[in-house]
Scaffold this motif. Structure first.
Motif, mmCIF file in Angstrom:
data_model
loop_
_atom_site.group_PDB
_atom_site.id
_atom_site.type_symbol
_atom_site.label_atom_id
_atom_site.label_comp_id
_atom_site.label_asym_id
_atom_site.label_seq_id
_atom_site.Cartn_x
_atom_site.Cartn_y
_atom_site.Cartn_z
ATOM 1 N N GLU A 7 -5.630 10.419 1.615
ATOM 2 C CA GLU A 7 -5.956 10.415 3.048
ATOM 3 C C GLU A 7 -4.805 9.850 3.866
ATOM 4 N N GLN A 8 -4.160 8.832 3.357
ATOM 5 C CA GLN A 8 -2.988 8.276 4.040
ATOM 6 C C GLN A 8 -1.928 9.345 4.232
ATOM 7 N N ARG A 36 0.808 -1.224 0.000
ATOM 8 C CA ARG A 36 0.000 0.000 0.000
ATOM 9 C C ARG A 36 0.842 1.275 0.000
ATOM 10 N N THR A 83 -3.720 2.054 6.305
ATOM 11 C CA THR A 83 -3.643 1.324 5.035
ATOM 12 C C THR A 83 -4.982 1.257 4.309
ATOM 13 N N ARG A 84 -6.089 1.264 5.030
ATOM 14 C CA ARG A 84 -7.401 1.109 4.390
ATOM 15 C C ARG A 84 -7.941 2.419 3.823
ATOM 16 N N LEU A 85 -7.253 3.515 4.036
ATOM 17 C CA LEU A 85 -7.674 4.800 3.495
ATOM 18 C C LEU A 85 -7.133 4.977 2.082
ATOM 19 N N SER A 86 -7.656 5.956 1.372
ATOM 20 C CA SER A 86 -7.146 6.266 0.039
ATOM 21 C C SER A 86 -5.751 6.898 0.171
ATOM 22 N N PRO A 87 -4.910 6.834 -0.859
ATOM 23 C CA PRO A 87 -3.556 7.416 -0.770
ATOM 24 C C PRO A 87 -3.526 8.876 -0.315
#
Length: 232
Positions: free
Chosen positions: A121-122, A96, A115-119
């Motif tokens: 947001e990460q 990710r 890790t489960r967020l969009s890039p």
């Protein structure tokens, strides 16, 4: 006792010890009267070593996946002694985050939290954690609180939209047809029927109607409707 290559590689990886501590596979020994700053520096470097090893294992697994296919986890479990789920988590986080997006000042665990967020947001949350010097748990709490607010806002907006849709539908609703029995009777064509009766017949029919609590014309109408149903 390791081979010369093993010892040489160990010296490269643990060069930060600077001869102030000795390591072996099952432990580390320290000289007497080691300066406190040296002891602190070793701890910091050990932390970085542990953090880096998670990234290293993740990248190692991704390479195995690309080069050797499905055998990667079977071989990885045998080579590392780690369980499948642990290795899978390492690979998941490494996949990710491309290396240029990984932040040296944050731990592997920080990255795993988003890790489960969009890039985008990460990147936002990792940058904020870096600026605020958040621990992994502080980052987790901030992300969860934000997601909860977003969920409540989305639910509220959805409810408002549903109310607006219902209001528009009500305004545009086509008048419903009156399908009640009374309306059906009103729509039926009314026909007037004239019956000539003798005095005796009228007296007989009047008594029969009275026995049913009806007028003569109502009783006759009922008799005709009954006959109509029986012949239908």
């Amino acid at each position: 006792m390791g081979t010369s290559d093993d010892l040489a590689q160990r010296d490269v990886v643990l060069s930060f010890l600077g001869g102030q501590a000795k390591v072996q596979k099952t432990g580390m020994t320290f000289p007497q009267n080691m300066p406190e700053q040296a002891w602190e520096r070793i701890g910091t470097n050990l932390r970085e070593l542990v953090n880096s090893s998670a990234w290293w294992l993740g990248d190692w697994l991704l390479y195995g996946e690309s080069a050797y296919g499905w055998r990667r986890y079977k071989e990885a479990i045998e080579r590392t002694g780690l369980d499948y789920q642990t290795l899978r988590n390492y690979a998941w986080v490494a996949r990710r985050f491309e290396q240029q997006r990984r932040r040296d000042s944050l731990s592997f665990a920080h990255h795993a939290e988003v890790t489960r967020l969009s890039p985008p947001e990460q990147d936002y949350w990792l940058r904020k954690a870096e600026q605020q010097k958040w621990s992994r748990n502080e980052l987790r709490r901030a992300v969860r609180a934000s997601l909860a607010v977003q969920s409540e806002t989305a639910d509220s907006a959805q409810a408002d939209q549903a109310a607006r849709d219902a209001e528009v539908a009500e305004q545009q609703e086509v008048p419903r047809l009156d399908t009640s029995a009374a309306a059906e009777r009103r729509q039926q064509k009314v026909t007037t029927l004239t019956i000539e009766l003798s005095a005796g017949q009228l007296d007989y029919y009047s008594k029969a109607a009275a026995a049913h609590g009806l007028s003569v014309d109502a009783w006759v109408t009922r008799v005709l409707e009954t006959a109509d149903r029986q012949t239908a």
